[in-house]
Scaffold this active site. Structure first.
Site, PDB file in Angstrom:
ATOM      1  N   PRO A  13       0.834  -1.201   0.000  1.00 28.42           N
ATOM      2  CA  PRO A  13       0.000   0.000   0.000  1.00 28.42           C
ATOM      3  C   PRO A  13       0.868   1.251   0.000  1.00 28.42           C
ATOM      4  O   PRO A  13       1.941   1.266   0.609  1.00 28.42           O
ATOM      5  CB  PRO A  13      -0.792  -0.116   1.311  1.00 28.42           C
ATOM      6  N   ASP A  14       0.434   2.296  -0.724  1.00 26.88           N
ATOM      7  CA  ASP A  14       1.242   3.514  -0.716  1.00 26.88           C
ATOM      8  C   ASP A  14       0.939   4.327   0.548  1.00 26.88           C
ATOM      9  O   ASP A  14       0.099   3.969   1.357  1.00 26.88           O
ATOM     10  CB  ASP A  14       1.052   4.335  -1.999  1.00 26.88           C
ATOM     11  N   PHE A  15       1.650   5.429   0.710  1.00 31.30           N
ATOM     12  CA  PHE A  15       1.594   6.159   1.972  1.00 31.30           C
ATOM     13  C   PHE A  15       0.417   7.131   2.052  1.00 31.30           C
ATOM     14  O   PHE A  15       0.050   7.534   3.147  1.00 31.30           O
ATOM     15  CB  PHE A  15       2.895   6.941   2.180  1.00 31.30           C
ATOM     16  N   ARG A  16      -0.142   7.509   0.923  1.00 30.52           N
ATOM     17  CA  ARG A  16      -1.083   8.621   0.989  1.00 30.52           C
ATOM     18  C   ARG A  16      -2.450   8.397   0.369  1.00 30.52           C
ATOM     19  O   ARG A  16      -3.312   9.239   0.509  1.00 30.52           O
ATOM     20  CB  ARG A  16      -0.431   9.860   0.340  1.00 30.52           C
ATOM     21  N   ASN A  87      11.106   4.872  -2.234  1.00 36.21           N
ATOM     22  CA  ASN A  87      10.586   3.661  -1.605  1.00 36.21           C
ATOM     23  C   ASN A  87      11.610   3.014  -0.675  1.00 36.21           C
ATOM     24  O   ASN A  87      12.813   3.060  -0.927  1.00 36.21           O
ATOM     25  CB  ASN A  87      10.143   2.668  -2.673  1.00 36.21           C
ATOM     26  N   ASP A  89      11.066  -0.275   0.262  1.00 27.51           N
ATOM     27  CA  ASP A  89      10.743  -1.702   0.180  1.00 27.51           C
ATOM     28  C   ASP A  89      11.860  -2.542  -0.440  1.00 27.51           C
ATOM     29  O   ASP A  89      11.813  -3.770  -0.405  1.00 27.51           O
ATOM     30  CB  ASP A  89       9.441  -1.921  -0.593  1.00 27.51           C
ATOM     31  N   HIS A 106      14.982   7.843   0.804  1.00 29.30           N
ATOM     32  CA  HIS A 106      14.374   7.765   2.135  1.00 29.30           C
ATOM     33  C   HIS A 106      14.879   6.571   2.930  1.00 29.30           C
ATOM     34  O   HIS A 106      14.263   6.168   3.910  1.00 29.30           O
ATOM     35  CB  HIS A 106      12.850   7.764   2.010  1.00 29.30           C
TER      36      HIS A 106
END
Length: 272
Positions: A13-16, A87, A89, A106
């Site tokens: 799932p993405d962050f926003r 990302n 991941d 990040h």
């Protein structure tokens, strides 16, 4: 430049995104507000929620998809100067893009640092603890080990500053699956020379593609994987990319088809 939208087809799932983003799903961790899970003060007080989330995101739980392998193919062809990713991941590494071609803006789970003695460790050393729902501790001083993920207020990795020389050298910029909302990463979209085409493959128009378009900007809006597939077709690379994906799948064994979330792939295989 790549963001969370390149990994959502892998099931992450993405962050926003409302309702589906990681921030929306953090209520189960009983934290005061979603962003706290990536704040150092909260981490020092209560690292457990972060490691609960880390267990979900830890490399090995998900597989690269068609978009990751497109970027790998760019590298194989000698066309990838650098991949700047937001990302954490690690799917770019799993897809076979060498670390020296990556700027993980990040941070990464590939390495970790003791929050007390500052010793560095391979992230894999603490995988067992994270998977077993344990907070990892330094074998030397017993301090809490934190994966080298950039928290709010922390400095970006030194490699991020390669952009000072990378972006002026680029002759094409892909911007794939990002909201271009988080600085300083977002500002990189404006760092290429004005004569350099910028290609946005994204759900929506974002950043300078929305408010400061250049004459040579290109935007392919909608599903990210579908957008990459259209580009690959125009480049006449379909067969090469199919062969690459098949070869990589054989290395790790049969899993969800690239571009499909694991849940969707298993649903399809069970119902055919």
């Amino acid at each position: 430049m790549a963001g969370a939208g390149i990994s959502t087809p892998s099931g992450i799932p993405d962050f926003r995104s409302p309702g589906s983003g990681l921030y929306s799903n953090l209520e189960q961790y009983d934290i005061p507000y979603p962003e706290a899970i990536f704040e150092l003060m909260y981490f020092f007080a209560n690292p457990k929620p972060f490691f609960t989330l880390a267990k979900e995101l830890y490399p090995g739980n998900y597989r690269p998809n068609y978009a990751h392998y497109f970027l790998r193919l760019l590298h194989d062809k000698g066309l990838l100067l650098r991949l700047y990713t937001q990302n954490i991941d690690g799917l770019e590494r799993v897809a076979g893009i060498p670390p020296d071609r990556l700027v993980e803006a990040h941070g990464t789970f590939a390495t970790a640092t003791c929050t007390v003695c500052r010793r560095k460790f391979p992230g894999e050393d603490f995988r067992g603890d994270v998977i077993a729902d344990k907070v990892p501790h330094c074998p030397v001083c017993t301090g809490v080990i934190k994966p080298d993920i950039v928290f709010f207020g922390e400095e970006l990795p030194q490699r991020f500053f390669l952009h000072v020389t990378d972006f002026p050298r680029a002759d094409l910029l892909f911007v794939i699956g990002t909201s271009l909302e988080v600085e300083p990463f977002a500002s990189l979209a404006g760092a290429v020379r004005g004569s350099v085409p910028r290609v946005l493959i994204n759900r929506d128009l974002v950043g300078p593609f929305a408010w400061h378009q250049r004459y040579n900007d290109v935007a392919q809006l909608g599903d990210v994987v579908s957008g990459v597939e259209k580009l690959v077709e125009l480049l006449e690379w379909k067969e090469e990319l199919r062969t690459l994906i098949q070869k990589e799948k054989e290395k790790v064994g049969r899993g969800p088809e690239p571009g499909l979330p694991p849940s969707a792939a298993s649903f399809r295989s069970e119902n055919v």
